[in-house]
Design an enzyme around this catalytic site. Structure first.
Site, PDB file in Angstrom:
ATOM      1  N   PHE A  95       0.815  -1.220   0.000  1.00  0.00           N
ATOM      2  CA  PHE A  95       0.000   0.000   0.000  1.00  0.00           C
ATOM      3  C   PHE A  95       0.846   1.266   0.000  1.00  0.00           C
ATOM      4  CE2 PHE A  95       0.773  -0.138   4.555  1.00  0.00           C
ATOM      5  CZ  PHE A  95       0.637   1.176   5.004  1.00  0.00           C
ATOM      6  N   LYS A  96       2.093   1.174   0.429  1.00  0.00           N
ATOM      7  CA  LYS A  96       2.939   2.366   0.470  1.00  0.00           C
ATOM      8  C   LYS A  96       3.147   2.961  -0.928  1.00  0.00           C
ATOM      9  CE  LYS A  96       3.532   1.499   4.851  1.00  0.00           C
ATOM     10  NZ  LYS A  96       4.776   1.229   5.540  1.00  0.00           N
ATOM     11  N   ASP A  97       3.031   2.146  -1.973  1.00  0.00           N
ATOM     12  CA  ASP A  97       3.198   2.659  -3.334  1.00  0.00           C
ATOM     13  C   ASP A  97       2.190   3.757  -3.660  1.00  0.00           C
ATOM     14  OD1 ASP A  97       5.330   0.971  -4.168  1.00  0.00           O
ATOM     15  OD2 ASP A  97       3.914  -0.665  -4.547  1.00  0.00           O
ATOM     16  N   MET A 146       3.795   6.826  -2.142  1.00  0.00           N
ATOM     17  CA  MET A 146       5.181   7.103  -2.547  1.00  0.00           C
ATOM     18  C   MET A 146       5.289   7.524  -4.002  1.00  0.00           C
ATOM     19  SD  MET A 146       7.189   6.900  -0.024  1.00  0.00           S
ATOM     20  CE  MET A 146       7.404   6.136   1.581  1.00  0.00           C
ATOM     21  N   THR A 193       7.727   0.436   3.579  1.00  0.00           N
ATOM     22  CA  THR A 193       7.995   1.831   3.246  1.00  0.00           C
ATOM     23  C   THR A 193       9.303   1.975   2.478  1.00  0.00           C
ATOM     24  OG1 THR A 193       6.726   2.786   5.076  1.00  0.00           O
ATOM     25  CG2 THR A 193       8.539   4.098   4.222  1.00  0.00           C
TER      26      THR A 193
END
Length: 469
Positions: free
Chosen positions: A111-113, A116, A144
């Site tokens: 989910f960090k994509d 980011m 992350t």
């Protein structure tokens, strides 16, 4: 839009300055001075928008005049162009009134994509406008780091150094970080746990001389831009299920509190969200707080869900600030006491305010494996250990009244092959673009939990990439 520190001892800033600063000089976290709010008719008008357009619409009030809306929409379109699902964040129905929202269709399968890929482009835009560069230092419990490196690798105006706890990420998570050959990327494996890595990052920000020398910035969820870029997928899920004319609850596997705080922010902006369930593993400080007002630090224990192996959840300071009626001095003193004693003292009235919206749930490794097996047997659904905890948390506390709950599926199961094999007997395959991950050369340095040594390594990275002439 202006931003203030949760501790009240740093000057107010606009979005561009907050993006580049990351952490406030007083050790606090930046928060919007006022919360934007959409009316029911404005929410309805967003139904059916492509995800990139929805993201731009949700983020625009937080960015204000710092970036023109047309530029922001282009940034969001470019950020999500490489995701491998047409809807970017698809909903999968698991049971009556229980859904998983898959947030792992980006380049690093987590989910960090979603934040980011936007952040790196926001950095590009602002740094180009100002003709300067920054050094990003981040701590990661697993996802992350790889998402930040993927987003920032090869960019002309950014150097990035990621700290991860040595031996405490999955092998896939580690190799996603350490096999990127870009000259502006560095990796340090710290002999310690995630909280140690996070403390090192905060100490670097507190070292004023070092911070100014390398132009330090952050991509952890201490950076407000990360939170702003995570709010849109909660809006996407809620709108798809009938909001604002229908309530929608969320269940979030949680370590650093940033993801669930983004859900709370969506509620603060006008979405009808009656409950936010926090899923914890054996490192259950947030669940202990919600169940018995026990916010006390215990030793971090490795688990099947390493991204949640955290005891000091940085973003909790943001919700504390809100629970304390945005009183910066009360927030400052509470946080000082917490770090000094290892226990956060919260008045019962404040605790009850937290419990009015948040619900805590804990699942150990055995229960996590059982939930992965149950989901696979019931409908063939593959949930990684973190997502399984979020789904189990939603099942354990149905809200009733026909209100759907969306559990956030935060990582692709192939990122945790050992845990998946233990649970279901086979290892999910990595996507074709990562098929050679275990043949790629790794580059990282194992270092002690020592601020001076880590700062020296960051200086060396910056020195190698400094513009010549």
């Amino acid at each position: 839009m202006r931003y203030i520190s949760t501790r009240g001892r740093a000057p107010a800033r606009d979005f561009a300055d907050v993006l580049l600063a990351g952490l406030a000089e007083d050790g606090g976290l930046f928060m919007p001075e006022t919360w934007p709010h959409f009316s029911p008719s404005e929410w309805r008008a967003m139904r059916g928008l492509p995800y990139h357009a929805l993201a731009a619409r949700i983020m625009q009030p937080f960015i204000g005049a710092a970036i023109p809306f047309a530029v922001l929409e282009t940034i969001c379109r470019d950020a999500y162009a490489g995701f491998n699902h047409p809807t970017i964040v698809p909903l999968v129905q698991l049971e009556t009134n229980l859904f998983a929202q898959e947030l792992f269709h980006g380049p690093t399968l987590a989910f960090k994509d979603l934040a980011m890929q936007v952040l790196s482009r926001l950095f590009d835009h602002v740094l180009t406008q100002r003709d300067t560069r920054v050094t990003i230092v981040g701590a990661t419990s697993g996802d992350t780091g790889s998402a930040a490196i993927e987003a920032c690798a090869g960019r002309d105006r950014v150097d990035i150094m990621i700290l991860h706890p040595h031996g405490r990420t999955s092998l896939v998570q580690r190799r996603q970080m350490t096999t990127v050959p870009a000259a502006n990327v560095g990796n340090i494996a710290v002999e310690g746990n995630f909280d140690d890595c996070q403390d090192l990052v905060k100490a670097m920000f507190a070292d004023t001389g070092f911070r100014q020398q390398v132009r330090l910035s952050a991509v952890n969820s201490i950076n407000w831009a990360r939170i702003a870029a995570q709010i849109p997928y909660y809006a996407a899920a809620a709108l798809a299920l009938g909001a604002p004319d229908r309530e929608v609850a969320f269940s979030v596997p949680t370590g650093n509190f940033g993801n669930v705080f983004a859900a709370w922010a969506a509620c603060r902006m006008g979405l009808p969200v009656p409950r936010l369930t926090i899923g914890s593993n054996r490192n259950d400080i947030l669940t202990r707080f919600l169940q018995s007002n026990d916010m006390s630090i215990l030793p971090v224990e490795p688990s099947l869900s390493p991204s949640m192996d955290i005891q000091v959840s940085s973003n909790f300071e943001r919700i504390l600030f809100e629970l304390l009626d945005r009183d910066p001095e009360a927030t400052h003193q509470t946080m000082l006491g917490f770090r000094a004693t290892g226990r956060m003292r919260i008045a019962d009235a404040v605790w009850h305010r937290a419990r009015a919206r948040f619900h805590g749930f804990r699942l150990d490794d055995a229960g996590t494996e059982a939930e992965i097996r149950r989901l696979h047997a019931a409908g063939g659904y593959l949930a990684d250990p973190h997502s399984a905890i979020g789904i189990a948390a939603a099942r354990a506390s149905p809200i009733g009244g026909g209100v759907p709950t969306v559990a956030m599926a935060t990582a692709h199961p192939a990122k945790f092959p050992d845990a998946m094999e233990r649970a279901i007997g086979h290892r999910p395959a990595l996507p074709p673009r990562m098929a050679d991950l275990f043949q790629r050369e790794e580059r990282f340095t194992v270092m002690p939990n020592d601020l001076g040594a880590v700062e020296a390594s960051v200086r060396a990275l910056v020195g190698r990439n400094a513009p010549r002439g």
